[in-house]
Design a protein around this motif. Structure first.
Motif, mmCIF file in Angstrom:
data_model
loop_
_atom_site.group_PDB
_atom_site.id
_atom_site.type_symbol
_atom_site.label_atom_id
_atom_site.label_comp_id
_atom_site.label_asym_id
_atom_site.label_seq_id
_atom_site.Cartn_x
_atom_site.Cartn_y
_atom_site.Cartn_z
ATOM 1 N N MET A 183 0.782 -1.402 -0.040
ATOM 2 C CA MET A 183 -0.137 -0.240 0.188
ATOM 3 C C MET A 183 0.920 1.379 0.056
ATOM 4 O O MET A 183 1.727 1.598 0.880
ATOM 5 C CB MET A 183 -0.813 0.061 1.189
ATOM 6 N N LYS A 184 0.613 2.171 -0.843
ATOM 7 C CA LYS A 184 1.368 3.371 -0.939
ATOM 8 C C LYS A 184 0.270 4.506 -1.034
ATOM 9 O O LYS A 184 -0.427 4.650 -1.933
ATOM 10 C CB LYS A 184 2.347 3.335 -2.318
ATOM 11 N N LEU A 185 0.647 5.607 -0.032
ATOM 12 C CA LEU A 185 0.081 6.758 0.120
ATOM 13 C C LEU A 185 0.283 7.814 -0.992
ATOM 14 O O LEU A 185 1.420 7.940 -1.264
ATOM 15 C CB LEU A 185 0.162 7.534 1.428
ATOM 16 N N LYS A 186 -0.546 8.033 -1.731
ATOM 17 C CA LYS A 186 -0.563 8.923 -2.884
ATOM 18 C C LYS A 186 -0.922 10.572 -2.579
ATOM 19 O O LYS A 186 0.037 11.427 -2.798
ATOM 20 C CB LYS A 186 -1.565 8.705 -4.028
ATOM 21 N N SER A 187 -1.963 10.806 -1.652
ATOM 22 C CA SER A 187 -2.098 12.166 -1.541
ATOM 23 C C SER A 187 -3.157 12.263 -0.275
ATOM 24 O O SER A 187 -3.811 11.368 -0.021
ATOM 25 C CB SER A 187 -2.856 12.965 -2.678
ATOM 26 N N LEU A 188 -3.144 13.516 0.241
ATOM 27 C CA LEU A 188 -3.819 13.598 1.790
ATOM 28 C C LEU A 188 -4.931 14.851 1.191
ATOM 29 O O LEU A 188 -4.155 15.952 0.594
ATOM 30 C CB LEU A 188 -2.806 14.151 2.671
ATOM 31 N N LEU A 189 -6.216 14.733 1.270
ATOM 32 C CA LEU A 189 -7.195 15.918 1.176
ATOM 33 C C LEU A 189 -7.801 16.194 2.250
ATOM 34 O O LEU A 189 -8.269 15.658 3.110
ATOM 35 C CB LEU A 189 -7.893 15.401 0.205
ATOM 36 N N VAL B 285 -2.765 20.238 18.540
ATOM 37 C CA VAL B 285 -2.580 19.609 17.124
ATOM 38 C C VAL B 285 -1.627 18.534 17.260
ATOM 39 O O VAL B 285 -1.710 17.601 16.653
ATOM 40 C CB VAL B 285 -2.415 20.650 16.119
ATOM 41 N N ASN B 286 -0.291 18.891 17.993
ATOM 42 C CA ASN B 286 0.662 17.825 18.046
ATOM 43 C C ASN B 286 0.118 16.229 18.525
ATOM 44 O O ASN B 286 0.636 15.540 18.051
ATOM 45 C CB ASN B 286 1.960 18.425 18.518
ATOM 46 N N ALA B 287 -0.544 16.671 19.555
ATOM 47 C CA ALA B 287 -0.840 15.374 20.265
ATOM 48 C C ALA B 287 -1.655 14.579 19.292
ATOM 49 O O ALA B 287 -1.664 13.311 19.313
ATOM 50 C CB ALA B 287 -1.544 15.825 21.708
ATOM 51 N N LEU B 288 -2.605 15.226 18.697
ATOM 52 C CA LEU B 288 -3.710 14.697 18.014
ATOM 53 C C LEU B 288 -2.957 14.056 16.678
ATOM 54 O O LEU B 288 -3.486 12.794 16.265
ATOM 55 C CB LEU B 288 -4.810 15.755 17.294
ATOM 56 N N VAL B 289 -2.072 14.664 16.032
ATOM 57 C CA VAL B 289 -1.300 13.996 15.053
ATOM 58 C C VAL B 289 -0.560 12.847 15.495
ATOM 59 O O VAL B 289 -0.566 11.901 14.657
ATOM 60 C CB VAL B 289 -0.486 14.894 14.126
ATOM 61 N N LEU C 258 -0.240 20.508 9.229
ATOM 62 C CA LEU C 258 -0.572 21.662 8.309
ATOM 63 C C LEU C 258 -1.915 21.442 8.070
ATOM 64 O O LEU C 258 -2.733 22.587 8.449
ATOM 65 C CB LEU C 258 0.251 21.805 7.359
ATOM 66 N N LEU C 259 -2.519 20.288 7.582
ATOM 67 C CA LEU C 259 -3.813 20.184 7.419
ATOM 68 C C LEU C 259 -4.725 20.168 8.556
ATOM 69 O O LEU C 259 -5.890 20.836 8.549
ATOM 70 C CB LEU C 259 -4.019 18.857 6.653
ATOM 71 N N VAL C 260 -4.525 19.728 9.701
ATOM 72 C CA VAL C 260 -5.016 19.708 10.972
ATOM 73 C C VAL C 260 -5.356 21.177 11.248
ATOM 74 O O VAL C 260 -6.241 21.774 11.655
ATOM 75 C CB VAL C 260 -4.697 18.983 11.880
ATOM 76 N N GLN C 261 -4.112 21.940 11.341
ATOM 77 C CA GLN C 261 -4.051 23.547 11.573
ATOM 78 C C GLN C 261 -5.002 23.940 10.681
ATOM 79 O O GLN C 261 -5.981 25.083 11.261
ATOM 80 C CB GLN C 261 -2.731 23.920 11.334
#
Length: 415
Positions: free
Chosen positions: A1-7, A41-45, A65-68
Motif C-alpha cells: 500500500m502506497k499513500l498518494k495524497s492527503l486531502l 494539534v501535535n498530540a492529535l497528529v 498543516l492540514l489539521v491546523q
C-alpha cells in the motif's frame, strides 16, 4: 500500500487519504469530529499516526498543516454579520423550495409556475429556466457535492433530471401515480430517489434513465426521504406515522421504526450513520439506533407539532423546530436539552446548523429568519424584509451565504 495524497474535508472535519493498493487507487477517511479550536494539534497528529499506518513519519508535518487549517476553518465566520445582498423576484407564482449547490455559487428555486430556475448567487442573474413540467415543481435538488445535475419532482407525477451547464433535460422519470413531494440524490450521484403521495418511493438510474426499483410498504404518503452518508441506506418518513429504513442496493426493508403517534415531518441519519432522528406532528422527536432500529430516546418539550429537525455536521447536536414558535438544541450524547431558542412570533418550519456547528438558522411564518448561537440559544441576528412567511432557508457549505425563500414570491441572498 502506497499513500498518494492527503486531502482536506472541512465539514465534518476530516482528512481523506488516497492510496494505491495492488495497482488500484482507493480512498479512506479519518474523521476528526472531536476537533475544536482548543485541540492540541501535535498530540492529535501523534494519535492519528499510531492508528493509521499509511501516515508515516515523513508525512507528519503535512498532516499537522492540514489539521491546523481545519482548526482555523472552525473559527471562521463565527462573528459574521449578514447583510441583504440581493432580492430576486424569482417567479410569478409562489415558490415551493430553494436549494444551493455545494459551493454556494448558484442556487435553484421551484415554483407553482411549473418551472425551476437556476440562479448565479454572486450576480443574482438567472442562468436557466428549466421548463417542461405540467404542474407545480415541488421538490428540487443538486447532486452535491458534484453540482453538475439538478433533479426536479413535480405534482405532474414525474421527476426530471437536468444539466446545470446547459439547462437541458436528460431524462423524465415516469412511474409514480401521484404527486412527487420529496427527492434526493445518493452521495455517489448514480441514482436519484423520489417519494410520492402514492405511498411509494422509487430509485432511478441517472445514466440510463431507468427505474431501479420501487420501495413499497408504507400505507400513506411519503413526505421525507434521505440517504445515509455512504449511500447504502435510504430512509423514508410517511403520514402513516412510521419511518422505514431500506437497503439501497437491493430495495429490501431493513427496519420499520414504529413509535410516533402522528405524521412524520422529517427523518435523517447522522454523519457516521449510527443514529436516526425522526420528527413528528405528535410534538416529539425520536432518536433511533441505526444498527438495530430500536428507539434510544424520545425528545420532548415542544407544545406543538415538530416541523423540522436536524443534526449538526458532526452528529453531536440535534436541533428541533416546532409550530409552537420555539426551537430546541439537544446533545446527542446526553440526550438532554442544552438550550431553547425563543423569539419568533410564528411557527418555525425550517432549521439548520451552519457547517461549523456553532450557529443555527431558523425560518418562520412571522416573515423573519433568525441566526442563533447554538450553545447559548441567544438570537444573534434577525433577517427581516420578507412580506410573507419564510418556508425555506439555507447556509452554503462555507456558512457565509444564506438564501431565504418566502411566500412573497421572492428570494433573498444574505452574505
Amino acid at each position: 500500500m502506497k499513500l498518494k495524497s492527503l486531502l482536506l474535508r472541512y465539514y465534518p472535519p476530516g482528512i481523506m487519504l488516497e492510496y494505491e493498493k495492488s495497482g488500484k487507487l482507493k480512498t479512506k477517511s479519518i474523521d476528526l469530529l472531536d476537533l475544536s479550536p482548543s485541540t492540541d494539534v501535535n498530540a492529535l497528529v501523534e494519535e492519528i499516526q499510531k492508528a493509521e499506518p499509511l501516515i508515516t513519519a515523513s508525512r507528519s508535518d503535512q498532516v499537522k498543516l492540514l489539521v491546523q487549517r481545519l482548526q482555523d476553518k472552525l473559527t471562521q465566520h463565527s462573528s459574521h454579520q449578514f447583510y441583504l445582498f440581493k432580492i430576486l423576484r424569482a417567479h410569478i407564482l409562489p415558490l415551493t423550495n430553494v436549494a444551493l449547490n455545494k459551493s454556494g455559487s448558484c442556487f435553484i428555486t421551484g415554483s407553482y409556475d411549473r418551472t425551476c430556475k437556476l440562479w448565479d448567487t454572486a450576480s443574482g442573474e438567472e442562468l436557466h429556466t428549466l421548463e417542461g413540467h405540467r404542474n407545480v415543481v415541488y421538490a428540487i435538488a443538486f447532486n452535491n457535492p458534484y453540482g453538475d445535475k439538478i433533479a426536479t419532482g413535480s405534482f405532474d407525477k414525474t421527476c426530471k433530471l437536468w444539466s446545470v451547464e446547459t439547462g437541458k433535460c436528460y431524462h423524465t422519470f415516469r412511474g409514480h401515480t401521484a404527486e412527487i413531494v420529496c427527492l434526493s440524490f445518493n452521495p455517489q450521484s448514480t441514482v436519484v430517489a423520489t417519494g410520492s403521495m402514492d405511498t411509494t418511493a422509487k430509485l432511478w438510474d441517472i445514466q440510463s434513465g431507468e427505474e431501479v426499483f420501487t420501495l413499497t410498504g408504507h400505507s400513506a404518503e411519503i413526505i421525507s426521504l434521505s440517504f445515509n452518508t455512504s449511500g447504502s441506506r435510504i430512509i423514508t418518513g410517511s403520514f402513516d406515522h412510521t419511518v422505514t429504513v431500506w437497503d439501497a442496493e437491493t430495495g429490501r426493508k431493513v427496519y420499520i421504526l414504529i413509535g410516533h403517534c402522528a405524521e412524520i415531518s422529517s427523518a435523517l441519519f447522522n454523519w457516521d450513520c449510527s443514529l436516526i432522528l425522526t420528527g413528528s406532528m405528535d410534538k416529539t422527536c425520536m432518536l433511533w439506533d441505526a444498527t438495530n432500529g430500536k428507539c434510544v430516546i424520545t425528545l420532548t418539550g415542544h407544545d406543538d407539532e415538530i416541523l423540522d429537525s436536524c443534526f449538526d455536521y458532526t452528529g453531536k447536536l440535534i436541533a428541533t423546530a416546532s409550530a409552537d414558535g420555539t426551537a430546541r438544541v439537544f446533545s446527542a450524547a446526553t440526550r438532554k436539552c442544552i438550550t431553547k431558542l425563543e423569539g419568533h412570533e410564528g411557527e418555525i418550519s425550517k432549521i439548520s446548523f451552519n457547517p461549523q456547528g456553532n450557529r443555527l438558522l431558523t425560518g418562520s411564518s412571522d416573515k423573519t429568519a433568525r441566526i442563533w448561537d447554538a450553545q447559548t440559544g441567544q438570537c444573534l441576528q434577525v433577517l427581516e424584509g420578507h412580506a410573507d412567511e419564510i418556508f425555506s432557508c439555507a447556509f452554503n457549505y462555507n456558512g457565509n451565504i444564506i438564501i431565504t425563500g418566502s411566500k412573497d414570491n421572492t428570494c433573498r441572498i444574505w452574505r
